[in-house]
Scaffold this motif. Sequence first.
Motif, PDB file in Angstrom:
ATOM      1  N   LYS A  58      68.282  46.479 -11.745  1.00  0.00           N
ATOM      2  CA  LYS A  58      69.032  46.639 -10.491  1.00  0.00           C
ATOM      3  C   LYS A  58      68.209  47.379  -9.424  1.00  0.00           C
ATOM      4  CE  LYS A  58      73.717  46.378 -12.361  1.00  0.00           C
ATOM      5  NZ  LYS A  58      73.338  45.771 -13.643  1.00  0.00           N
ATOM      6  N   ALA A  59      66.899  47.166  -9.472  1.00  0.00           N
ATOM      7  CA  ALA A  59      65.992  47.791  -8.502  1.00  0.00           C
ATOM      8  C   ALA A  59      65.796  46.826  -7.329  1.00  0.00           C
ATOM      9  CB  ALA A  59      64.664  48.143  -9.174  1.00  0.00           C
ATOM     10  N   TYR A  60      66.850  46.602  -6.573  1.00  0.00           N
ATOM     11  CA  TYR A  60      66.808  45.613  -5.488  1.00  0.00           C
ATOM     12  C   TYR A  60      65.825  46.019  -4.386  1.00  0.00           C
ATOM     13  CZ  TYR A  60      71.107  44.302  -7.872  1.00  0.00           C
ATOM     14  OH  TYR A  60      72.027  43.958  -8.829  1.00  0.00           O
ATOM     15  N   ASN A  61      65.669  47.327  -4.196  1.00  0.00           N
ATOM     16  CA  ASN A  61      64.728  47.788  -3.177  1.00  0.00           C
ATOM     17  C   ASN A  61      63.297  47.400  -3.526  1.00  0.00           C
ATOM     18  OD1 ASN A  61      64.959  49.658  -5.375  1.00  0.00           O
ATOM     19  ND2 ASN A  61      63.810  51.165  -4.191  1.00  0.00           N
ATOM     20  N   LEU A  62      62.992  47.378  -4.837  1.00  0.00           N
ATOM     21  CA  LEU A  62      61.647  46.978  -5.248  1.00  0.00           C
ATOM     22  C   LEU A  62      61.437  45.484  -5.038  1.00  0.00           C
ATOM     23  CD1 LEU A  62      61.191  49.099  -8.511  1.00  0.00           C
ATOM     24  CD2 LEU A  62      60.305  49.560  -6.216  1.00  0.00           C
ATOM     25  N   CYS A  63      62.496  44.695  -5.204  1.00  0.00           N
ATOM     26  CA  CYS A  63      62.402  43.265  -4.907  1.00  0.00           C
ATOM     27  C   CYS A  63      62.061  43.057  -3.429  1.00  0.00           C
ATOM     28  CB  CYS A  63      63.721  42.566  -5.223  1.00  0.00           C
ATOM     29  SG  CYS A  63      64.141  42.469  -6.962  1.00  0.00           S
ATOM     30  N   THR A  64      62.774  43.776  -2.586  1.00  0.00           N
ATOM     31  CA  THR A  64      62.547  43.660  -1.143  1.00  0.00           C
ATOM     32  C   THR A  64      61.136  44.100  -0.763  1.00  0.00           C
ATOM     33  OG1 THR A  64      64.893  44.114  -0.769  1.00  0.00           O
ATOM     34  CG2 THR A  64      63.413  44.351   1.124  1.00  0.00           C
ATOM     35  N   SER A  65      60.678  45.198  -1.374  1.00  0.00           N
ATOM     36  CA  SER A  65      59.326  45.701  -1.083  1.00  0.00           C
ATOM     37  C   SER A  65      58.270  44.692  -1.517  1.00  0.00           C
ATOM     38  CB  SER A  65      59.105  47.033  -1.805  1.00  0.00           C
ATOM     39  OG  SER A  65      59.990  48.015  -1.318  1.00  0.00           O
ATOM     40  N   MET A  66      58.492  44.052  -2.672  1.00  0.00           N
ATOM     41  CA  MET A  66      57.525  43.065  -3.157  1.00  0.00           C
ATOM     42  C   MET A  66      57.469  41.850  -2.231  1.00  0.00           C
ATOM     43  SD  MET A  66      57.258  41.312  -6.931  1.00  0.00           S
ATOM     44  CE  MET A  66      58.843  40.473  -6.811  1.00  0.00           C
ATOM     45  N   ILE A  67      58.621  41.387  -1.778  1.00  0.00           N
ATOM     46  CA  ILE A  67      58.651  40.259  -0.843  1.00  0.00           C
ATOM     47  C   ILE A  67      57.910  40.602   0.437  1.00  0.00           C
ATOM     48  CG2 ILE A  67      60.168  38.869   0.623  1.00  0.00           C
ATOM     49  CD1 ILE A  67      62.240  38.989  -1.634  1.00  0.00           C
ATOM     50  N   GLN A  68      58.107  41.819   0.916  1.00  0.00           N
ATOM     51  CA  GLN A  68      57.427  42.249   2.139  1.00  0.00           C
ATOM     52  C   GLN A  68      55.924  42.346   1.933  1.00  0.00           C
ATOM     53  OE1 GLN A  68      58.886  42.411   5.036  1.00  0.00           O
ATOM     54  NE2 GLN A  68      56.985  43.000   6.083  1.00  0.00           N
ATOM     55  N   ALA A  69      55.520  42.846   0.760  1.00  0.00           N
ATOM     56  CA  ALA A  69      54.087  42.950   0.456  1.00  0.00           C
ATOM     57  C   ALA A  69      53.435  41.570   0.426  1.00  0.00           C
ATOM     58  CB  ALA A  69      53.892  43.662  -0.881  1.00  0.00           C
ATOM     59  N   ILE A  70      54.131  40.603  -0.153  1.00  0.00           N
ATOM     60  CA  ILE A  70      53.611  39.235  -0.200  1.00  0.00           C
ATOM     61  C   ILE A  70      53.523  38.658   1.212  1.00  0.00           C
ATOM     62  CG2 ILE A  70      54.208  36.874  -0.907  1.00  0.00           C
ATOM     63  CD1 ILE A  70      55.294  38.047  -3.516  1.00  0.00           C
ATOM     64  N   LYS A  71      54.543  38.940   2.013  1.00  0.00           N
ATOM     65  CA  LYS A  71      54.590  38.412   3.373  1.00  0.00           C
ATOM     66  C   LYS A  71      53.416  38.895   4.219  1.00  0.00           C
ATOM     67  CE  LYS A  71      57.814  38.051   7.280  1.00  0.00           C
ATOM     68  NZ  LYS A  71      59.150  38.437   7.799  1.00  0.00           N
ATOM     69  N   THR A  72      52.991  40.119   3.990  1.00  0.00           N
ATOM     70  CA  THR A  72      51.920  40.703   4.811  1.00  0.00           C
ATOM     71  C   THR A  72      50.536  40.526   4.186  1.00  0.00           C
ATOM     72  OG1 THR A  72      52.293  42.869   3.759  1.00  0.00           O
ATOM     73  CG2 THR A  72      53.464  42.421   5.816  1.00  0.00           C
ATOM     74  N   SER A  73      50.468  39.931   3.000  1.00  0.00           N
ATOM     75  CA  SER A  73      49.164  39.749   2.335  1.00  0.00           C
ATOM     76  C   SER A  73      48.511  38.443   2.789  1.00  0.00           C
ATOM     77  CB  SER A  73      49.328  39.741   0.821  1.00  0.00           C
ATOM     78  OG  SER A  73      50.108  38.628   0.425  1.00  0.00           O
ATOM     79  N   GLU A  74      47.240  38.330   2.515  1.00  0.00           N
ATOM     80  CA  GLU A  74      46.490  37.141   2.913  1.00  0.00           C
ATOM     81  C   GLU A  74      46.481  36.139   1.761  1.00  0.00           C
ATOM     82  OE1 GLU A  74      42.656  38.536   4.100  1.00  0.00           O
ATOM     83  OE2 GLU A  74      43.417  39.618   5.831  1.00  0.00           O
ATOM     84  N   LEU A  75      47.612  35.492   1.589  1.00  0.00           N
ATOM     85  CA  LEU A  75      47.766  34.515   0.512  1.00  0.00           C
ATOM     86  C   LEU A  75      47.774  33.103   1.081  1.00  0.00           C
ATOM     87  CD1 LEU A  75      50.626  36.110  -1.638  1.00  0.00           C
ATOM     88  CD2 LEU A  75      48.244  35.862  -2.315  1.00  0.00           C
ATOM     89  N   PRO A  76      47.399  32.106   0.260  1.00  0.00           N
ATOM     90  CA  PRO A  76      47.605  30.720   0.684  1.00  0.00           C
ATOM     91  C   PRO A  76      49.095  30.470   0.918  1.00  0.00           C
ATOM     92  CG  PRO A  76      46.191  30.843  -1.269  1.00  0.00           C
ATOM     93  CD  PRO A  76      46.751  32.210  -1.065  1.00  0.00           C
TER      94      PRO A  76
END
Length: 411
Positions: free
Chosen positions: A190-208
């Motif tokens: 139930k660590a929903y804040n960590l889910c949100t943080s991970m999505i944000q980290a992916i969004k700002t990373s240089e991924l394909p």
Amino acid sequence: MSGPERLGMAIHKFKILKSAKNGEELAQVIPIDSVYTERVLDDIWNGKGSWDVLYEETTTKKKKKVQLWEEMALLHFQAAAMYRQGDFMASYKHQLDMYNVYLRELPNMSRWGVPALFAISNDLSHIARCADQQQSATDPHARKIEEATRTISQGFSLCMTDREVLLSKSRKWGTYHMANILFRLYLRLKAYNLCTSMIQAIKTSELPALDRFPMGDQVTFRFHRGMLAFRGEKYALAKDDLLFALEHCHRNAFRNKTRILVHLAPIMMMEGMLPQSRLLRRYPPIKALYADLAKAVRSGNIGQFDLLLQAKEQKLAALGTYTAAEQVRKVAIRQLLYKVYRLENKASRISFVKFQAAFAAASLPNIELAEVECILADMIFGGYMKGYLAHDHGIAVLSKQTPFPPIKSLY
């Protein structure tokens, strides 16, 4: 062949796979329940009737400097042996140690090392859950799963932040798969804040771009992202991701499609798109949840809708869909008001009394005119109906052009 010889051959195989950078075969060998691992354990056990050789080898290796891959292979077989024996606490310790050894080596590996990372991440997650269940009898606060999650997140970071110049060899291609593993763990905790943080980290990373990743990774990621948007009542975003997941999910994945529809159905109902009989026949759990609610909405029977929602409250709340289902009530009200409009020959001026009679017919017999006026004002404010209220005259003045806009246009 003696136990030590068989174990030595197995450890050597890991080193060969590493030298050949054969990531696909390594991913098949390294799971704790792989056919290869089972055969090695059978040979070792049949030799002595114990796992002593696994720990004799550990003592020998402590006396000399060993390669990381030798250490990792030995820890793997120790974890698998303890797992087979049902000692999940010991198995977890060995698997965690093995995972950390792999993390130390991973920066020196390119994309070929990613499939094995997936395998050992899934194993660590699974064994941690087993260990927590086993220990819960003596320690109800046992949370190996939390430690496992923190460790697996390091594997995720090593994929996402890889600086390999040649993209085709980059560990970045493992990012979304690792994110999906973490989603399941975070949601369990139930660590929903960590889910949100991970999505944000992916969004700002240089991924394909996400659409360049395997479809399985795309579907699972967008399902979880959609679920989080749904939980935050961001229904438009949730609809986009959940629709994608439903349309691209494997055609025979009934259970997964049902999980998607549990959350997608109320979003579509909010937009006035009620589930069709064909879909309800194909997915009985969705029929049990929403068919009678949809029928009440279609007929504008608000009282029946309220009774059904109350009866289903506990079930819907457990699924996290009660708030969304509750908002479908406005669609039922809109349907009822539209019926009055049609019965009045689409007149542009309709008295509050006419609407009051309609509410009474819809199983709301005790509603006052003041409450009727409030409901009408709310429907106009929400865009479900166009017009204004003439309070002094007790009438609703409806727009002559599209007084009841398509519900979908509101979202």
